[in-house]
Design a protein around this motif. Structure first.
Motif, PDB file in Angstrom:
ATOM      1  N   GLU A  14       0.898  -1.367  -0.130  1.00  0.00           N
ATOM      2  CA  GLU A  14      -0.061  -0.119  -0.067  1.00  0.00           C
ATOM      3  C   GLU A  14       0.831   1.335   0.066  1.00  0.00           C
ATOM      4  N   THR A  15       0.641   2.126  -0.792  1.00  0.00           N
ATOM      5  CA  THR A  15       1.290   3.429  -1.119  1.00  0.00           C
ATOM      6  C   THR A  15       0.306   4.615  -1.062  1.00  0.00           C
ATOM      7  N   LYS A  16       0.797   5.808  -1.041  1.00  0.00           N
ATOM      8  CA  LYS A  16      -0.185   7.232  -1.207  1.00  0.00           C
ATOM      9  C   LYS A  16      -0.905   6.968  -2.255  1.00  0.00           C
ATOM     10  N   PHE A  17      -0.544   6.566  -3.633  1.00  0.00           N
ATOM     11  CA  PHE A  17      -1.474   6.859  -4.866  1.00  0.00           C
ATOM     12  C   PHE A  17      -1.684   5.358  -5.280  1.00  0.00           C
ATOM     13  N   LEU A  18      -1.079   4.163  -5.048  1.00  0.00           N
ATOM     14  CA  LEU A  18      -1.436   2.985  -5.758  1.00  0.00           C
ATOM     15  C   LEU A  18      -1.050   1.831  -4.499  1.00  0.00           C
ATOM     16  N   ASN A  19      -2.118   0.958  -4.883  1.00  0.00           N
ATOM     17  CA  ASN A  19      -1.915  -0.187  -4.021  1.00  0.00           C
ATOM     18  C   ASN A  19      -2.067  -1.645  -4.808  1.00  0.00           C
ATOM     19  N   LEU A  20      -1.323  -2.785  -4.182  1.00  0.00           N
ATOM     20  CA  LEU A  20      -1.458  -3.785  -4.824  1.00  0.00           C
ATOM     21  C   LEU A  20      -2.071  -4.921  -3.939  1.00  0.00           C
ATOM     22  N   TYR A  21      -2.701  -5.662  -4.681  1.00  0.00           N
ATOM     23  CA  TYR A  21      -3.752  -6.638  -3.757  1.00  0.00           C
ATOM     24  C   TYR A  21      -3.720  -8.266  -4.463  1.00  0.00           C
ATOM     25  N   ASP A  22      -3.845  -9.127  -3.794  1.00  0.00           N
ATOM     26  CA  ASP A  22      -3.981 -10.481  -4.127  1.00  0.00           C
ATOM     27  C   ASP A  22      -5.367 -10.803  -4.126  1.00  0.00           C
ATOM     28  N   VAL A  23      -5.908 -11.232  -5.296  1.00  0.00           N
ATOM     29  CA  VAL A  23      -7.529 -11.452  -5.284  1.00  0.00           C
ATOM     30  C   VAL A  23      -7.821 -13.019  -5.320  1.00  0.00           C
ATOM     31  N   ALA A  38      -3.573  -4.107  -9.217  1.00  0.00           N
ATOM     32  CA  ALA A  38      -3.348  -2.839  -8.799  1.00  0.00           C
ATOM     33  C   ALA A  38      -4.489  -1.797  -8.646  1.00  0.00           C
ATOM     34  N   SER A  39      -4.742  -0.831  -7.577  1.00  0.00           N
ATOM     35  CA  SER A  39      -6.056  -0.168  -7.661  1.00  0.00           C
ATOM     36  C   SER A  39      -5.429   1.103  -6.821  1.00  0.00           C
ATOM     37  N   ARG A  40      -6.255   2.168  -7.243  1.00  0.00           N
ATOM     38  CA  ARG A  40      -5.986   3.530  -6.616  1.00  0.00           C
ATOM     39  C   ARG A  40      -6.642   3.479  -5.311  1.00  0.00           C
ATOM     40  N   ASN A  53     -22.045  -3.864  -1.905  1.00  0.00           N
ATOM     41  CA  ASN A  53     -22.918  -3.218  -3.095  1.00  0.00           C
ATOM     42  C   ASN A  53     -22.613  -1.787  -3.032  1.00  0.00           C
ATOM     43  N   ARG A  54     -21.474  -1.222  -2.731  1.00  0.00           N
ATOM     44  CA  ARG A  54     -21.253   0.244  -2.662  1.00  0.00           C
ATOM     45  C   ARG A  54     -20.911   0.638  -3.957  1.00  0.00           C
ATOM     46  N   GLU A  55     -21.385   1.902  -4.402  1.00  0.00           N
ATOM     47  CA  GLU A  55     -21.354   2.200  -5.742  1.00  0.00           C
ATOM     48  C   GLU A  55     -19.720   2.545  -6.009  1.00  0.00           C
ATOM     49  N   GLU A  56     -19.289   2.255  -7.278  1.00  0.00           N
ATOM     50  CA  GLU A  56     -18.287   2.370  -7.532  1.00  0.00           C
ATOM     51  C   GLU A  56     -17.588   3.827  -7.880  1.00  0.00           C
ATOM     52  N   LYS A  57     -16.620   4.049  -7.392  1.00  0.00           N
ATOM     53  CA  LYS A  57     -16.090   5.745  -7.433  1.00  0.00           C
ATOM     54  C   LYS A  57     -15.207   5.950  -8.468  1.00  0.00           C
ATOM     55  N   THR A  58     -15.228   6.733  -9.353  1.00  0.00           N
ATOM     56  CA  THR A  58     -14.417   7.097 -10.550  1.00  0.00           C
ATOM     57  C   THR A  58     -12.976   7.636  -9.914  1.00  0.00           C
ATOM     58  N   ASP A  59     -12.020   6.943 -10.454  1.00  0.00           N
ATOM     59  CA  ASP A  59     -10.675   7.593  -9.950  1.00  0.00           C
ATOM     60  C   ASP A  59      -9.940   8.700 -10.526  1.00  0.00           C
ATOM     61  N   ALA A  60     -10.511   9.050 -11.764  1.00  0.00           N
ATOM     62  CA  ALA A  60      -9.754  10.009 -12.552  1.00  0.00           C
ATOM     63  C   ALA A  60     -10.585  10.865 -13.505  1.00  0.00           C
ATOM     64  N   ALA A  61     -10.150  11.645 -14.036  1.00  0.00           N
ATOM     65  CA  ALA A  61     -10.613  12.513 -15.092  1.00  0.00           C
ATOM     66  C   ALA A  61      -9.612  12.717 -16.279  1.00  0.00           C
ATOM     67  N   ILE A  62      -9.945  12.565 -17.437  1.00  0.00           N
ATOM     68  CA  ILE A  62      -9.148  12.792 -18.662  1.00  0.00           C
ATOM     69  C   ILE A  62      -9.868  13.489 -19.408  1.00  0.00           C
ATOM     70  N   GLU A 138      -8.577   0.751 -11.898  1.00  0.00           N
ATOM     71  CA  GLU A 138      -8.669   2.355 -12.350  1.00  0.00           C
ATOM     72  C   GLU A 138      -9.685   2.557 -13.344  1.00  0.00           C
ATOM     73  N   SER A 139     -10.362   3.631 -13.032  1.00  0.00           N
ATOM     74  CA  SER A 139     -11.339   4.045 -13.751  1.00  0.00           C
ATOM     75  C   SER A 139     -11.163   5.484 -14.200  1.00  0.00           C
ATOM     76  N   ALA A 140     -11.526   6.118 -15.089  1.00  0.00           N
ATOM     77  CA  ALA A 140     -11.521   7.431 -15.644  1.00  0.00           C
ATOM     78  C   ALA A 140     -12.562   7.887 -16.176  1.00  0.00           C
ATOM     79  N   ALA A 141     -13.172   9.330 -15.952  1.00  0.00           N
ATOM     80  CA  ALA A 141     -13.927   9.748 -16.793  1.00  0.00           C
ATOM     81  C   ALA A 141     -13.678  10.375 -18.129  1.00  0.00           C
ATOM     82  N   MET A 142     -14.051  10.372 -19.239  1.00  0.00           N
ATOM     83  CA  MET A 142     -13.555  10.930 -20.369  1.00  0.00           C
ATOM     84  C   MET A 142     -14.466  12.042 -20.898  1.00  0.00           C
ATOM     85  N   VAL A 143     -13.837  13.420 -20.649  1.00  0.00           N
ATOM     86  CA  VAL A 143     -14.302  14.416 -20.572  1.00  0.00           C
ATOM     87  C   VAL A 143     -14.111  15.214 -21.979  1.00  0.00           C
ATOM     88  N   PHE A 144     -15.081  15.383 -22.856  1.00  0.00           N
ATOM     89  CA  PHE A 144     -14.737  15.973 -24.154  1.00  0.00           C
ATOM     90  C   PHE A 144     -15.347  17.446 -23.979  1.00  0.00           C
TER      91      PHE A 144
END
Length: 202
Positions: A14-23, A38-40, A53-62, A138-144
């Protein structure tokens, strides 16, 4: 969501911006499989998504932005440590706290380029996309959108090494013919911009 096939998540690093998990997950034949991911997101958030069943949070915006005055595409060339090199990208960044993706897109565009977000094309904008699902959630919003103002690097963070560019259709077309490193999301937007121009953003 279809049947939850993830059975257990264990933190490996586990780090500040990125974590590694065994699934631990259920394969299509019912047997148990293991996957490194890997996950944010922290473990509590992932467990909430998978098992409560919590809603998935979008990680980033592009941000795919057209500069209104010049009618050119906003592009950045950024040094990325994993590549040990510069790569052509679109402005982007993590969504902070309770920001929605639109607020994040406006903030990141301003911080990385100095431009001000003018208008979002909601028809083409996507709330959540995935770039490398075999390795990370990791997920991102794609903003045009369109933007205004003059470019600036005055709000960059210490670790950010970014060159801001405005590229015409012809300049993007020429760039695509060169042997340079290009982010996959930027590559797709570059191709679309060459084909349909400003319609992509308005």
């Amino acid at each position: 969501m279809n049947k939850n096939r993830i059975k257990k998540l264990s933190a490996l690093a586990e780090t500040k911006f990125l974590n590694l998990y065994d699934v631990e997950y259920e394969k299509k034949n019912g047997k148990t499989g293991q996957w490194a991911m890997a996950s944010r997101k922290d473990l509590e958030t992932l467990n909430g998504q998978c098992f409560e069943n919590r809603e998935e949070k979008t990680d980033a915006a592009i941000i795919a932005a057209l500069h209104e005055k010049s009618n050119k595409l906003v592009c950045i060339r950024q040094f990325r440590v994993p590549l040990n090199d510069y790569i052509y990208e679109l402005p982007a960044g993590l969504i902070d706290g309770e920001e929605d993706f639109e607020e994040s897109a406006a903030r990141e565009l301003r911080e990385e380029t100095g431009f001000k977000l003018a208008k979002i094309n909601h028809e083409k904008t996507r709330k959540r996309i995935y770039a490398s699902p075999g390795m990370t959630d990791e997920s991102a919003a794609m903003v045009f959108c369109t933007c205004t103002g003059d470019g600036s690097d005055q709000q960059l963070e210490e670790e950010e090494d970014i060159e801001v560019m405005l590229l015409s259709q012809e300049e993007v077309k020429a760039l695509l013919k060169k042997d340079v490193k290009i982010d996959i999301k930027a590559y797709m937007v570059f191709q679309a911009f060459v084909e349909i121009g400003e319609k992509l953003f308005k």
